[in-house]
Every structure is written in structure tokens, then in C-alpha cells.
Design a protein around this motif. Sequence first.
Motif, PDB file in Angstrom:
ATOM      1  N   LEU A 145       0.810  -1.214   0.000  1.00 25.96           N
ATOM      2  CA  LEU A 145       0.000   0.000   0.000  1.00 25.96           C
ATOM      3  C   LEU A 145       0.844   1.266   0.000  1.00 25.96           C
ATOM      4  CD1 LEU A 145      -2.738  -1.104   2.574  1.00 25.96           C
ATOM      5  CD2 LEU A 145      -2.737  -1.319   0.083  1.00 25.96           C
ATOM      6  N   ALA A 146       2.169   1.133  -0.103  1.00 22.58           N
ATOM      7  CA  ALA A 146       3.017   2.309  -0.236  1.00 22.58           C
ATOM      8  C   ALA A 146       2.805   2.937  -1.608  1.00 22.58           C
ATOM      9  CB  ALA A 146       4.486   1.936  -0.035  1.00 22.58           C
ATOM     10  N   ARG A 147       3.085   4.215  -1.710  1.00 17.76           N
ATOM     11  CA  ARG A 147       2.818   4.937  -2.957  1.00 17.76           C
ATOM     12  C   ARG A 147       3.623   4.390  -4.133  1.00 17.76           C
ATOM     13  NH1 ARG A 147       2.216  11.411  -1.519  1.00 17.76           N
ATOM     14  NH2 ARG A 147       0.381  11.211  -0.165  1.00 17.76           N
ATOM     15  N   SER A 148       4.849   3.972  -3.868  1.00 12.58           N
ATOM     16  CA  SER A 148       5.687   3.496  -4.971  1.00 12.58           C
ATOM     17  C   SER A 148       5.549   1.996  -5.216  1.00 12.58           C
ATOM     18  CB  SER A 148       7.158   3.835  -4.692  1.00 12.58           C
ATOM     19  OG  SER A 148       7.569   3.294  -3.452  1.00 12.58           O
ATOM     20  N   SER A 149       4.660   1.312  -4.468  1.00 10.15           N
ATOM     21  CA  SER A 149       4.435  -0.107  -4.720  1.00 10.15           C
ATOM     22  C   SER A 149       3.659  -0.294  -6.013  1.00 10.15           C
ATOM     23  CB  SER A 149       3.660  -0.739  -3.552  1.00 10.15           C
ATOM     24  OG  SER A 149       4.384  -0.643  -2.355  1.00 10.15           O
ATOM     25  N   ARG A 150       3.916  -1.434  -6.654  1.00  6.43           N
ATOM     26  CA  ARG A 150       3.190  -1.778  -7.888  1.00  6.43           C
ATOM     27  C   ARG A 150       2.501  -3.117  -7.659  1.00  6.43           C
ATOM     28  NH1 ARG A 150       8.161  -0.700 -11.959  1.00  6.43           N
ATOM     29  NH2 ARG A 150       9.203  -1.738 -10.207  1.00  6.43           N
ATOM     30  N   VAL A 151       1.177  -3.081  -7.624  1.00  9.32           N
ATOM     31  CA  VAL A 151       0.383  -4.233  -7.200  1.00  9.32           C
ATOM     32  C   VAL A 151      -0.620  -4.593  -8.283  1.00  9.32           C
ATOM     33  CG1 VAL A 151      -1.235  -5.103  -5.462  1.00  9.32           C
ATOM     34  CG2 VAL A 151       0.663  -3.621  -4.774  1.00  9.32           C
ATOM     35  N   VAL A 152      -0.747  -5.887  -8.532  1.00  8.32           N
ATOM     36  CA  VAL A 152      -1.744  -6.404  -9.474  1.00  8.32           C
ATOM     37  C   VAL A 152      -2.623  -7.386  -8.713  1.00  8.32           C
ATOM     38  CG1 VAL A 152      -2.142  -7.663 -11.606  1.00  8.32           C
ATOM     39  CG2 VAL A 152      -0.157  -6.154 -11.413  1.00  8.32           C
ATOM     40  N   ARG A 153      -3.860  -6.997  -8.465  1.00 14.26           N
ATOM     41  CA  ARG A 153      -4.820  -7.882  -7.801  1.00 14.26           C
ATOM     42  C   ARG A 153      -6.224  -7.373  -8.054  1.00 14.26           C
ATOM     43  NH1 ARG A 153      -3.922  -6.819  -1.335  1.00 14.26           N
ATOM     44  NH2 ARG A 153      -3.806  -4.549  -1.381  1.00 14.26           N
ATOM     45  N   GLY A 154      -7.198  -8.233  -7.790  1.00 14.88           N
ATOM     46  CA  GLY A 154      -8.582  -7.901  -8.054  1.00 14.88           C
ATOM     47  C   GLY A 154      -9.138  -6.881  -7.087  1.00 14.88           C
ATOM     48  N   PRO A 155     -10.254  -6.250  -7.459  1.00 17.02           N
ATOM     49  CA  PRO A 155     -10.847  -5.211  -6.606  1.00 17.02           C
ATOM     50  C   PRO A 155     -11.318  -5.744  -5.258  1.00 17.02           C
ATOM     51  CG  PRO A 155     -12.325  -5.784  -8.428  1.00 17.02           C
ATOM     52  CD  PRO A 155     -11.020  -6.441  -8.710  1.00 17.02           C
ATOM     53  N   LYS A 156     -11.737  -7.009  -5.187  1.00 17.25           N
ATOM     54  CA  LYS A 156     -12.205  -7.568  -3.919  1.00 17.25           C
ATOM     55  C   LYS A 156     -11.080  -7.645  -2.911  1.00 17.25           C
ATOM     56  CE  LYS A 156     -14.434 -11.692  -1.964  1.00 17.25           C
ATOM     57  NZ  LYS A 156     -14.985 -13.043  -2.260  1.00 17.25           N
ATOM     58  N   ARG A 157      -9.931  -8.205  -3.318  1.00 10.85           N
ATOM     59  CA  ARG A 157      -8.791  -8.301  -2.413  1.00 10.85           C
ATOM     60  C   ARG A 157      -8.259  -6.914  -2.060  1.00 10.85           C
ATOM     61  NH1 ARG A 157      -6.431 -13.537  -2.404  1.00 10.85           N
ATOM     62  NH2 ARG A 157      -4.967 -12.652  -0.887  1.00 10.85           N
ATOM     63  N   GLU A 158      -8.288  -6.021  -3.025  1.00  9.51           N
ATOM     64  CA  GLU A 158      -7.814  -4.649  -2.774  1.00  9.51           C
ATOM     65  C   GLU A 158      -8.677  -3.960  -1.722  1.00  9.51           C
ATOM     66  OE1 GLU A 158      -5.392  -1.192  -3.503  1.00  9.51           O
ATOM     67  OE2 GLU A 158      -5.151  -3.299  -4.080  1.00  9.51           O
ATOM     68  N   PHE A 159      -9.987  -4.096  -1.844  1.00  8.92           N
ATOM     69  CA  PHE A 159     -10.907  -3.469  -0.891  1.00  8.92           C
ATOM     70  C   PHE A 159     -10.730  -4.060   0.505  1.00  8.92           C
ATOM     71  CE2 PHE A 159     -14.968  -3.709   1.379  1.00  8.92           C
ATOM     72  CZ  PHE A 159     -15.244  -2.356   1.536  1.00  8.92           C
ATOM     73  N   ILE A 160     -10.626  -5.384   0.599  1.00  9.07           N
ATOM     74  CA  ILE A 160     -10.488  -6.034   1.905  1.00  9.07           C
ATOM     75  C   ILE A 160      -9.187  -5.606   2.580  1.00  9.07           C
ATOM     76  CG2 ILE A 160     -10.164  -8.256   3.041  1.00  9.07           C
ATOM     77  CD1 ILE A 160     -12.059  -9.469   1.007  1.00  9.07           C
ATOM     78  N   SER A 161      -8.102  -5.554   1.810  1.00  8.75           N
ATOM     79  CA  SER A 161      -6.810  -5.185   2.384  1.00  8.75           C
ATOM     80  C   SER A 161      -6.829  -3.757   2.923  1.00  8.75           C
ATOM     81  CB  SER A 161      -5.708  -5.342   1.336  1.00  8.75           C
ATOM     82  OG  SER A 161      -4.455  -4.945   1.843  1.00  8.75           O
ATOM     83  N   ARG A 162      -7.352  -2.849   2.124  1.00  8.64           N
ATOM     84  CA  ARG A 162      -7.362  -1.446   2.559  1.00  8.64           C
ATOM     85  C   ARG A 162      -8.338  -1.232   3.714  1.00  8.64           C
ATOM     86  NH1 ARG A 162      -4.509   2.032  -0.455  1.00  8.64           N
ATOM     87  NH2 ARG A 162      -3.737   1.322  -2.479  1.00  8.64           N
ATOM     88  N   ALA A 163      -9.465  -1.921   3.694  1.00 11.10           N
ATOM     89  CA  ALA A 163     -10.424  -1.789   4.785  1.00 11.10           C
ATOM     90  C   ALA A 163      -9.827  -2.320   6.089  1.00 11.10           C
ATOM     91  CB  ALA A 163     -11.717  -2.531   4.448  1.00 11.10           C
ATOM     92  N   TYR A 164      -9.121  -3.434   6.011  1.00 12.06           N
ATOM     93  CA  TYR A 164      -8.522  -4.011   7.218  1.00 12.06           C
ATOM     94  C   TYR A 164      -7.477  -3.077   7.817  1.00 12.06           C
ATOM     95  CZ  TYR A 164      -5.944  -7.262  10.191  1.00 12.06           C
ATOM     96  OH  TYR A 164      -5.319  -7.857  11.242  1.00 12.06           O
ATOM     97  N   ASN A 165      -6.616  -2.532   6.979  1.00 11.79           N
ATOM     98  CA  ASN A 165      -5.598  -1.622   7.492  1.00 11.79           C
ATOM     99  C   ASN A 165      -6.216  -0.323   8.010  1.00 11.79           C
ATOM    100  OD1 ASN A 165      -2.643  -2.653   6.939  1.00 11.79           O
ATOM    101  ND2 ASN A 165      -3.864  -3.282   5.173  1.00 11.79           N
ATOM    102  N   LEU A 166      -7.344   0.094   7.433  1.00 14.24           N
ATOM    103  CA  LEU A 166      -8.050   1.259   7.952  1.00 14.24           C
ATOM    104  C   LEU A 166      -8.614   0.964   9.340  1.00 14.24           C
ATOM    105  CD1 LEU A 166      -9.015   4.141   7.357  1.00 14.24           C
ATOM    106  CD2 LEU A 166     -11.088   3.156   6.355  1.00 14.24           C
ATOM    107  N   ILE A 167      -9.112  -0.255   9.536  1.00 15.62           N
ATOM    108  CA  ILE A 167      -9.606  -0.654  10.860  1.00 15.62           C
ATOM    109  C   ILE A 167      -8.474  -0.623  11.884  1.00 15.62           C
ATOM    110  CG2 ILE A 167     -10.515  -2.602  12.182  1.00 15.62           C
ATOM    111  CD1 ILE A 167     -12.159  -3.356   9.714  1.00 15.62           C
TER     112      ILE A 167
END
Length: 505
Positions: A145-167
Amino acid sequence: MRTDSSPGTLPAREHLPAADAGTPVLDVVIPVYNEEKDLRPCVRRLHEHLTRTFPYAFRITVADNASTDGTPLVAARLAAEIPEVATFRLEQKGRGRALRTVWSASEAPILAYMDVDLSTDLNALLPLVAPLISGHSDLAIGSRLARSSRVVRGPKREFISRAYNLILRGSLQARFSDAQCGFKAIRRDVAQALLPLVEDTGWFFDTEMLVLAERAGLRIHEVPVDWVDDPDSTVRIVRTATDDLKGVWRVGKALTTGSLSLDRLARPFGDDPRDRELPDVPRGLARQLVGFCVVGGLSTLFYLALYSVFRQFSGSQIANALALLVSAVANTAANRRLTFGVRGRGGAVRHQAQGLVVFGIGLALTSGSLAALGAATDSPAHSTELAVLIAANLAATVLRFLLFRAWVFPDRTESDGPSPVVATPTVVAASPVGAASPVVAGHIPSVPGPVPAAPLPHRPVPHLSYDPYPTTQVRAGEAADGNWRDATLRLQPVRPHDTEPGDPR
């Protein structure tokens, strides 16, 4: 949540000394469960990368997490073919259990782990462990989730990851950006003190370890990574998310109630530059500024409300004086207690008297501003008066803080208060964390002697002379000697500038 004591305060971080060619400095653990298909290409690719790019000796440990397929056979063949590969078999599932068991048994000064699918680009491995080898950091994590990271994954996994770290940020005040990326490393001395405090044995293990480390003041280094989602991942998202939320609640409750004595993970006094006395550098300035701004903002709102009330039956000058007087008394009391940490009734009258002097300066600024406004226009609007008063109060606030800090509540010397204390651990025996059936370890190294339980030295040099690939049998959830070593704290007063003899500081 375990509340018993860990082996003691941590030693000062130092750069790892150069080791013999055959001595592993890095131990990369790959926890696997039914991965007979992906294990061989993963280990061979990782071994080739480390052989080509890593400047120290290394070892790759396959932690077979109670697999029921051909994974143990594949791991054994790899260990027989590649000298730098070791195997470790557990009869209980749980990624956290596997990592804690293998890390506790390893003698390598730097411990790491990564997922078997190698979703993370291996070019981030050396930047991950370099700050730990140099002594700069205590733990290191890969961040998707760093700005310079380059990530390829689906929207479901992306949403879950960001929501968890927000929690995590909202509930546990976590400042690290990515808790669940399977790409982490830790210094062995830190692991020995930190792992006994981590209770989870599953996927929440990473998060709990990072939260406790951060709350204890350990330094966590983040590395932006390139990451490609594995479409064949066997992780059960719903079940994992539920277990993680339960873990967040448990850890948050333990931190709130203070049942964890995280000061046992502190570095020696003087290791942190904030411990040092430097001339002309005020201490606690940032914290006092924050507290003063919060109190000042609330006082300004209180002052404006009082002014609006008093203005209904008096002139602007009288209303300003009354509102400022009442708010000044409340402001001085709040800053005395919250900003500058002065407790008790001693000196309260003197502080209020000095605060009234500061109030007089503020009154002069605000009254002068109102007089200037009255000279400029005969009947100014109420909103204009408020705007002028806000500007004048901002100027008065800066001056008030300087006077409060230098005159009303000056910094007290160390001799005015009690002596600081440091933790000196006293070793007591503890029962094993978990019990399981004996396991077979093909090439896992044994620890040379029991895990240290005495206070760690101030400036240690890691002992790296041993046979790197002996064989031993351990029990899941335990250290190699069969026990978790713990300690209770005994507080002893010391002088803040005591240092080790010969320490140039």
C-alpha cells in the motif's frame, strides 16, 4: 493475551559483524500447507536469487504446517539436494505457530518469512533485511500500500486489504501501512523478547506482532514491493477476516487495560537519541505544542461564546475583558494540568497569578485591536469584531505559549523529581506455550545451549560459530529446549546519565 514477562530489555542495535562463509546470517522461513505443487519451484527460485544477490550466508527453512499431501516428501528431497535448505515439520496447523516455533529454534541473527507463492518480487528481499543487518531497525515489512508499490490484484482483495488496514489505524492507532503482506523480517534478539507476548497462532500473528512492536517503541522499516495476486490462493477470506477482527478486539482490550508491560521491550537508556541531553534543545516541545493548541482552541471557542453573551448587555471592551478573564483562568488551569503536567495544589495560586499577567498582555492586544477597529469605523459589524478578535488572539496565543513555557511552567530539572528506573529482569520458569506430538526435522539446526534467559548484554556480538545443519526434534509451539523462557521485572533507580564503562557516549 499473555502477561508474563519476557527475557528482558533489548540490547542496543548494532551492525552485524562479518561472519564465516558457512555461517547463515539470514534464515528465510516458508510456511506451507499442502503445497506439493508450488514448493519445489518456489524454493529453487528463492535459492537461486539468494545465491546470486545476497552477500551473506543464508538458509531456507521449509515449515511444513501439518500438510496431508506430498509436501513433506518434496521438502525432504529439497533438503537432500540443496545444502542451504532445511525442513521443519509441525503436526498442528497455523501460520503463526509455524513462524514462532521455527524462529525460536533458529540461531540466525536475521529471521524472515515469505509466502510460498512468491507473490512479492524477490528484488525487495535485500532492501527488507539490510536495515536489520545494519542495526537501523528492529523489524521490516513489505508494503503493498506504499505509494511506490506496484500491485496487481482484483478489486475484492484490494478493498479487503485497505479496509482491514483502515480498521487497524482507527482502532489500534497502527501507523504501519500493510499488516498482512507475507514478506517480513525481524532481528533474532527482538524475536526472543517479542514472540512470547504474541498469542495468535494463525493469520493474525503478523498484525499482533507489529502492533505490540510499534506500541513498545521498536523501529519498523517498510519496503515498497511489487506484488502480483495468486489466483489459486487457498486463504479463506471470510474466516480469516472474522479471526482478524476478533484479534483486533483482544489486542485492543489488552492495550487499553494495560495488561501488557511493553516497557520490557525498551532499548537501554541512551540508545534512543531522545534520551540525550543537548544544550539549547528544549525537551517535550512537540507534545507541549499539541497540548497547548488543543487547550487553546477550546479556550478560544469558550471565549467567543462568553463574549457573545456579555456583549448582549455591555459594550465591546467590557465584554472582551470579562470573557478574557474567565477564559484565562480556565486556560491556565487546563494548561497547568494537561500541557505541562503539573499536578497537585502546590504553586497553583502563583501559577494563576502569573497567568493573569499573561492575561493582561492578551487583554492589551485584543483591546488595542478593538480600539483600532473603533477608530477606523463608527459602528463595526459583530462579525467584523469577531474576526479582529480571532486575529488578535492568535498573536496573543503565540506569546502566551512562550511565557507559559519559559516563565509560568519552566522545565523542572531531573533532580526535582524521582530517579528514573530501568527494568532488570529476574528469570522465572514458565510452562511451555503449547504441546504437540514429537515432530521430525530433517535438517533444522539446534540452538547451541538453551535460549538465553538472563538480561541481554548492553552491546552484544552475535555468536555465529556452530554447525549450521545438525538435526534435532522439537515440539510444536515450543523453543528448541522445550520451554519458553520468561522473566519478571524488578525496578531499580538509576541515574539518567549512567553508561557502560568505556562507552564513548
